[in-house]
Write an enzyme that holds these catalytic residues in place. Structure first.
Site, PDB file in Angstrom:
ATOM      1  CD  GLU A   9      25.755 -37.035  -9.891  1.00 50.80           C
ATOM      2  OE1 GLU A   9      25.443 -36.563  -8.804  1.00 50.80           O
ATOM      3  OE2 GLU A   9      26.493 -38.016 -10.019  1.00 50.80           O
ATOM      4  CG  ASP A  82      28.501 -38.994  -8.219  1.00 53.62           C
ATOM      5  OD1 ASP A  82      28.844 -39.560  -9.260  1.00 53.62           O
ATOM      6  OD2 ASP A  82      28.896 -37.862  -7.896  1.00 53.62           O
ATOM      7  CG  ASP A  84      26.986 -39.538  -2.999  1.00 55.65           C
ATOM      8  OD1 ASP A  84      26.013 -39.338  -3.759  1.00 55.65           O
ATOM      9  OD2 ASP A  84      27.995 -38.819  -3.010  1.00 55.65           O
ATOM     10  CD  GLU A  86      23.332 -34.159  -1.655  1.00 53.53           C
ATOM     11  OE1 GLU A  86      22.729 -33.581  -2.570  1.00 53.53           O
ATOM     12  OE2 GLU A  86      23.018 -34.028  -0.455  1.00 53.53           O
ATOM     13  CE1 TYR A 298      31.236 -40.051  -6.323  1.00 54.72           C
ATOM     14  CE2 TYR A 298      30.794 -40.969  -4.157  1.00 54.72           C
ATOM     15  CZ  TYR A 298      30.568 -40.005  -5.119  1.00 54.72           C
ATOM     16  OH  TYR A 298      29.663 -39.000  -4.877  1.00 54.72           O
ATOM     17  NE  ARG A 300      31.913 -35.112  -3.365  1.00 54.20           N
ATOM     18  CZ  ARG A 300      31.807 -34.934  -4.672  1.00 54.20           C
ATOM     19  NH1 ARG A 300      31.341 -35.916  -5.427  1.00 54.20           N
ATOM     20  NH2 ARG A 300      32.154 -33.796  -5.238  1.00 54.20           N
ATOM     21  CG  HIS A 344      31.206 -45.907  -2.262  1.00 54.23           C
ATOM     22  ND1 HIS A 344      29.852 -45.731  -2.422  1.00 54.23           N
ATOM     23  CD2 HIS A 344      31.662 -44.763  -1.735  1.00 54.23           C
ATOM     24  CE1 HIS A 344      29.520 -44.522  -2.018  1.00 54.23           C
ATOM     25  NE2 HIS A 344      30.587 -43.915  -1.602  1.00 54.23           N
TER      26      HIS A 344
END
Length: 698
Positions: A9, A82, A84, A86, A298, A300, A344
């Site tokens: 990203e 990432d 997740d 998104e 990570y 989030r 995670h």
């Protein structure tokens, strides 16, 4: 020429990963989403199972073109967005745009950007997880349907530029509801009595507990006076209770707990915390020896779990630094709520052996402060509990019982490294201060020294700070770790709330908008609906329900309410309040308007005249500089409150601290107010004189 194309990203992430993969890999950045719903139209075909109409995001055409060119030269494409929802959606959109076969193992995920983690993840690529994609798509489409329904309604009925959303409207309503609780609060009187006693030359503090063995509340001055009239100068020790108490360390950080502790300990806003965490995650250049390295996992996540390797490294560091006795022997139970996703790990350093001191040359001041917080939390979580020796002593005089509590640290354990802070650093007047107490036994006699009866009033619930609001959102299941910071940012940018002394206050505009939404869409801005929505999205992710089956009934109900609102709501005139002065530019009357940071004055002749002025709120202190003006509240461009002279720009006096009306009794200079733990401190701006003024409440 590189055989494999890897798409991540961000350029920073791409740079870090490229180092670990070698010459056969080309690593490119998509710069986040490249494909999304159009901004200029709804982009959802309601009549055909809510089919989304995705387009290339404006400005991302060159990025996508570059990725397509690189894809044609590669024998294999890996999508490494990432880990997740998104990220999965970004990978899916890229796969479709670049012609990648979604049934092949093209998706690579990793929780940390380290050499071992990256190499291991590329050994185990997987297919795109369409359940994750569907969960993201359901959220995106529902938010679009609600937002594109409510927002034009607000433009039409209130004013242009407003917006409403599934999560942001609930957050604003929580702030408004709290303000209403505060306004409706009816304080109740109560009294405390502090008593200093002496035993063999040692003074210690006690507090009134009760009468004849029972706890008793003092609700009036008469109650307190009754106690004072009953006791005499000599007290007898009637109970001494000694205990050993263990205190466990906090678990490693989740997104929510990191944002809370960074706010409390570092004074960071949620948005800043996440920006710094992103930088630490994507990679920092540590010089020639290590190069660019991802320093944390990570950021989030709502999991408190950490890997076995992280535990081993942490315990190795603890043993070598503090000794084996400081290493935790028992595993702490991980905290899991019904909404926790355990995809995670917790937020932790990628290596516990990389202590903050070793990183000081490579990190900015704020990066280092946040890294230190994350590192200390991890290390402490793997340390032995602290052991406290506590003692409770009850003394009596004519049936009136006073109590003292004391504690000493027998073994510091994790407290050597880190102690979690709390939201409210306010002294509870019902609790005794804990400290060292003299060695006392039952039947010992102690003598009276001083006594202090004090009147108090119960306090309303505190306003939300950023930390408090994030914690409440997490506890109530509102939003996900990725949405806390953006939600707090949005409700401030829209002018629905403002931060005053780090606490949220609703604006008139915020109350007006929520009142309207609450009347017609009350089911959609309840805490329960928003939390249930997150549960439904989790059900989609876990393959328990189709995404269209979630979206359809919610939208049909919303559509009915939207039609009714459009028919029934009259145009709301946000009337401008006369300011009582004329514009110095054109002579027209000035009016008071509501803006992003509260009220301001503007010329009523707008747009012909664009003159604006801040609303001047006087605080009752004459300007110490020009002696003619008054000190008024002002706001910086970032919305921070400061104080200046009403005669600005002729007088340029400014102060971040609030001036007080009382001059310094020593040198007659200006005194300013500074917040301290249990009140305020008045401090002279010229000499060293200070005065402490205790206050109650939040």
């Amino acid at each position: 020429m590189a055989k494999y194309l890897v798409i991540v990203e961000s350029p920073a992430k791409a740079k870090t990963i490229k180092r670990y993969l070698g010459p056969n890999y080309m690593v490119k950045a998509s710069m986040g989403h490249v494909i999304d719903l159009p901004k200029s139209q709804l982009g959802v075909d309601i009549e055909h199972d809510f089919e989304p109409k995705y387009i290339t995001i404006r400005g991302k055409g060159p990025v996508l073109k570059e990725l397509k060119t690189a894809a044609k030269k590669a024998t294999k494409i890996f999508l490494a967005a990432d880990p997740d929802r998104e990220g999965e959606a970004i990978a899916w959109h890229l796969a479709r745009a670049l012609g990648v076969d979604e049934t092949t193992e093209c998706r690579v995920v990793f929780n940390e950007i380290t050499k071992d983690a990256i190499k291991e993840s590329f050994k185990h690529p997987r297919k795109i997880n369409h359940d994750l994609v569907d969960a993201q798509q359901a959220r995106r489409i529902l938010d679009r349907l609600v937002g594109y329904g409510m927002s034009p309604l607000l433009w039409k009925k209130v004013k242009k530029g407003l917006s409403a959303g599934r999560v942001q409207s609930v957050a604003v309503k929580m702030i408004i509801d709290r303000e209403r609780e505060i306004n409706a609060f009816d304080p109740e009187e109560y009294w405390t009595i502090k008593l200093d006693l002496n035993h063999d030359g040692e003074t210690f503090e006690t507090s009134f507990y009760g009468k004849d063995g029972k706890k008793m509340e003092l609700k009036s001055k008469e109650d307190a006076q009754s106690v004072l009239d009953t006791i005499d100068d000599t007290f007898k020790v009637i109970d001494v209770t000694k205990k050993e108490r263990k205190r466990n360390a906090s678990l490693p950080f989740t997104t929510s707990s990191l944002q809370q502790d960074a706010a409390r300990k570092l004074n960071f806003r949620a948005k800043k915390t996440m920006m710094l965490a992103q930088q630490l995650y994507e990679g920092i250049d540590l010089g020639k020896k290590e190069g660019t390295v991802g320093l944390i996992t990570y950021m989030r996540t709502d999991s408190t779990r950490i890997s076995d390797l992280a535990k081993t490294e942490a315990k190795e560091y603890i043993a070598s630094t503090f000794g084996e006795e400081y290493v935790a022997l028992q595993k702490q139970k991980e905290k899991k709520s019904a909404n926790t996703q355990d995809a995670h790990e917790a937020i932790r350093p990628t290596s516990a052996l990389r202590d903050p001191a070793s990183l000081k040359p490579y990190l900015s001041r704020d990066q280092l402060r946040l890294y230190k917080l994350i590192w200390e939390r991890l290390i402490a979580s793997q340390m032995a509990p602290a052991v406290l020796d506590t003692v409770k002593i009850d003394v009596e005089s004519n049936g009136m019982i006073f109590r003292a509590n004391g504690s000493t640290v027998k073994f510091p354990g994790f407290m050597k490294v880190y102690i979690e802070s709390k939201d409210d650093d306010i002294e509870d007047t019902n609790q005794e201060k804990e400290g060292l107490l003299p060695p006392l036994e039952v039947d010992d006699t102690v003598t009276f020294e001083t006594i202090e009866p004090k009147q108090h009033f119960t306090q309303p619930p505190p306003r939300y700070t950023e930390a408090r609001l994030v914690r409440a959102m997490e506890e109530l299941g509102i939003g996900r770790p990725s949405t806390y910071a953006p939600t707090l940012d949005t409700i401030q940018r829209r002018g629905y709330v403002v931060l005053e002394e780090k606490k949220f206050l609703p604006t008139e505009l915020g109350e007006l908008v929520i009142e309207m939404i609450d009347e017609y869409f009350n089911d959609f801005i309840t805490v329960q609906f928003t939390a249930d929505m997150e549960t439904l999205l989790d059900s989609i992710e876990h393959k328990e329900v189709e995404w269209t089956e979630v979206v359809a009934p919610i939208y049909r109900s919303f559509e009915k309410r939207l039609k009714r609102a459009e028919e029934e709501i009259e145009k709301i005139e946000v009337k401008d309040e006369p300011a009582g002065i004329d514009c110095e530019v054109c002579g027209s009357p000035m009016v008071i308007k509501m803006g992003r940071y509260g009220k301001f004055m503007a010329c009523s002749n707008f747009p012909n005249c664009t003159n604006t002025k801040p609303v001047q709120v006087e605080i009752g202190v004459p300007c110490p500089n020009c002696k003619d003006g008054q000190i008024v509240e002002r706001r910086s461009k970032k919305g921070r409150l400061f104080y200046g002279c009403s005669n600005y720009p002729e007088c340029e006096f400014v102060s971040w601290d609030k001036p007080v009306a009382k001059p310094c009794p020593v040198c007659d200079s200006l005194m300013v107010e500074k917040k301290i733990k249990d009140g305020v401190k008045y401090q002279c701006t010229n000499c060293t004189h200070t005065e402490v003024h205790q206050q109650e409440g939040d």
